[in-house]
Design an enzyme around this catalytic site. Structure first.
Site, short mmCIF file in Angstrom:
data_model
loop_
_atom_site.label_atom_id
_atom_site.label_comp_id
_atom_site.label_asym_id
_atom_site.label_seq_id
_atom_site.Cartn_x
_atom_site.Cartn_y
_atom_site.Cartn_z
N ASN A 1 -7.40 23.28 4.06
CA ASN A 1 -7.57 21.92 3.52
C ASN A 1 -8.83 21.34 4.14
O ASN A 1 -8.82 20.92 5.30
CB ASN A 1 -6.34 21.07 3.88
CG ASN A 1 -6.53 19.61 3.48
OD1 ASN A 1 -7.43 19.27 2.72
ND2 ASN A 1 -5.67 18.74 4.01
N LYS B 1 -10.34 18.66 3.48
CA LYS B 1 -10.36 17.18 3.46
C LYS B 1 -11.73 16.69 2.96
O LYS B 1 -12.35 17.37 2.16
CB LYS B 1 -10.02 16.62 4.83
CG LYS B 1 -8.78 17.27 5.45
CD LYS B 1 -8.25 16.52 6.62
CE LYS B 1 -7.20 17.36 7.32
NZ LYS B 1 -6.41 16.63 8.25
N HIS C 1 0.34 15.04 1.02
CA HIS C 1 -0.25 15.11 2.36
C HIS C 1 -0.05 13.76 3.06
O HIS C 1 -0.14 12.70 2.43
CB HIS C 1 -1.73 15.46 2.27
CG HIS C 1 -2.31 15.84 3.60
ND1 HIS C 1 -2.64 14.92 4.55
CD2 HIS C 1 -2.57 17.07 4.13
CE1 HIS C 1 -3.10 15.55 5.63
NE2 HIS C 1 -3.07 16.86 5.39
N GLU D 1 -1.88 12.06 4.88
CA GLU D 1 -3.01 11.11 4.77
C GLU D 1 -2.96 10.36 3.45
O GLU D 1 -3.32 9.18 3.38
CB GLU D 1 -4.33 11.87 4.94
CG GLU D 1 -4.54 12.32 6.39
CD GLU D 1 -5.36 13.58 6.56
OE1 GLU D 1 -6.05 14.00 5.61
OE2 GLU D 1 -5.29 14.18 7.66
N GLU E 1 4.39 19.75 7.80
CA GLU E 1 3.29 19.26 8.63
C GLU E 1 3.74 18.04 9.43
O GLU E 1 3.69 16.91 8.93
CB GLU E 1 2.12 18.84 7.73
CG GLU E 1 1.55 19.97 6.90
CD GLU E 1 0.09 19.71 6.56
OE1 GLU E 1 -0.73 20.55 6.93
OE2 GLU E 1 -0.22 18.68 5.95
N GLY F 1 -4.49 17.04 13.06
CA GLY F 1 -5.78 16.58 13.57
C GLY F 1 -5.74 16.06 15.00
O GLY F 1 -6.69 15.44 15.47
N SER G 1 -2.79 21.17 13.49
CA SER G 1 -3.55 21.75 14.62
C SER G 1 -3.29 23.24 14.79
O SER G 1 -3.23 23.75 15.92
CB SER G 1 -3.25 20.98 15.91
OG SER G 1 -3.66 19.64 15.78
N GLY H 1 -6.28 22.52 8.53
CA GLY H 1 -7.27 21.47 8.31
C GLY H 1 -8.56 21.81 9.04
O GLY H 1 -9.35 22.64 8.58
N GLY H 2 -8.78 21.19 10.19
CA GLY H 2 -10.04 21.34 10.94
C GLY H 2 -10.48 22.78 11.11
O GLY H 2 -11.68 23.09 10.95
C1 PEP Z 1 -3.92 19.17 7.42
O1 PEP Z 1 -4.62 18.20 7.23
O2 PEP Z 1 -3.21 19.60 6.50
C2 PEP Z 1 -3.93 19.79 8.73
C3 PEP Z 1 -3.00 20.66 9.02
O3 PEP Z 1 -4.94 19.39 9.58
P1 PEP Z 1 -5.28 20.02 11.02
O4 PEP Z 1 -5.15 21.50 10.93
O5 PEP Z 1 -6.69 19.59 11.30
O6 PEP Z 1 -4.30 19.45 11.99
#
Ligand code: PEP
Length: 252
Positions: free
Chosen positions: A9, A11, A97, A99, A169, A175, A215, A236-237
């Site tokens: 993802n 973002k 999600h 967010e 999640e 994040g 994470s 994500g990141g």
């Molecule tokens: C996400 O946004 O779905 C996510 C898992 O982010 P991160 O891996 O950065 O925590």
């Protein structure tokens, strides 16, 4: 046997050149590697979807959107419909999600509509669920996740549900650099699978892919994915750097 999945993802990150390079690197990896039962999905910002779907032909890369409208078509300036995404060759869409729940006030009802819209257009929802920290601290995490699934997914008939991917999640892990422990992830994934058994029966529950997100990175992926009910990750990141994302894919 259910499919393991690693989905990135992105973002709201990367410019055109960076997006192009990241997709190229992933495609190059996939073209040189034979993966055993692992699907790879990239979910770039909508403006780069065409870049991704163009590159995703004739290889094992799948493309997901990060969002879609709950409406069919019409006067919804700025929105993107399921039909548009499908016509671009998009296979998946992240729905629910945290967010989007938090910053765009997406509620259970709207998410159920988005799930329906995705399925109507042959797009598989990657449905996100998970509790915020105060809910976990209050011991309400199971109750919260159960409600999220019941309210936005459990209206589906088994045939439709079989196209859904679930991503657990925990919001406190997204994040933040704080990952759920493998035990916490497995405990919640097993709980979700049990809910699926009760609702849809053993066969469908066994076939459903349940991803962990929050994470997840190249260092902790192996330990998380080793759990019997953790079928991969929504990343994500760590999906923004090809080396790291590829190393997560190789964690299976
Ligand atoms: C996400 O946004 O779905 C996510 C898992 O982010 P991160 O891996 O950065 O925590």
């Amino acid at each position: 046997m259910r499919t393991n999945i690693v989905a990135g993802n992105w973002k709201m990150n990367l410019n055109f050149e960076e997006a192009d390079e990241l997709i190229n690197n992933i495609v190059e990896f996939l073209e040189n590697e034979t993966l055993e039962n692992v699907g790879v999905i990239v979910c770039p910002p909508a403006v780069y979807l065409e870049l991704a779907t163009d590159q995703a032909q004739d290889n094992d890369l799948f493309v997901g959107a990060q969002n879609m409208s709950n409406h069919e078509s019409g006067a919804y300036t700025g929105e993107i419909s399921g039909r548009m995404l499908a016509s671009m060759g998009v296979n998946y869409c992240i729905i629910g999600h945290s967010e989007r729940r938090k910053y765009f006030n997406e509620n259970h009802e709207m998410l159920a509509e988005k799930v329906n819209m995705a399925l109507k257009n042959d797009i598989s929802p990657i449905f996100c669920c998970g509790e915020v920290l105060p809910e976990r601290e209050a011991g309400k995490h199971f109750e919260v996740v159960k409600k999220q699934l019941e309210e936005s997914l459990f209206h589906l008939q088994p045939g439709d549900f079989s196209n859904v991917v679930i991503a657990y999640e925990p919001v406190w892990a997204i994040g933040t650099g704080v990952t759920a422990t493998p035990e916490q992830a497995q405990e919640m994934h097993a709980f979700i699978r049990k809910l699926l058994v009760d609702k849809y029966g053993h066969d469908l529950a066994d076939e459903t892919t349940i991803l962990y997100g929050g994470s997840c990175n190249a260092k902790n992926a192996k330990e998380l994915f080793a759990n019997p009910d953790v079928d991969g990750g929504l990343i994500g990141g760590a999906s923004l750097k090809s080396d790291e994302f590829i190393s997560i894919i190789q964690s299976f």
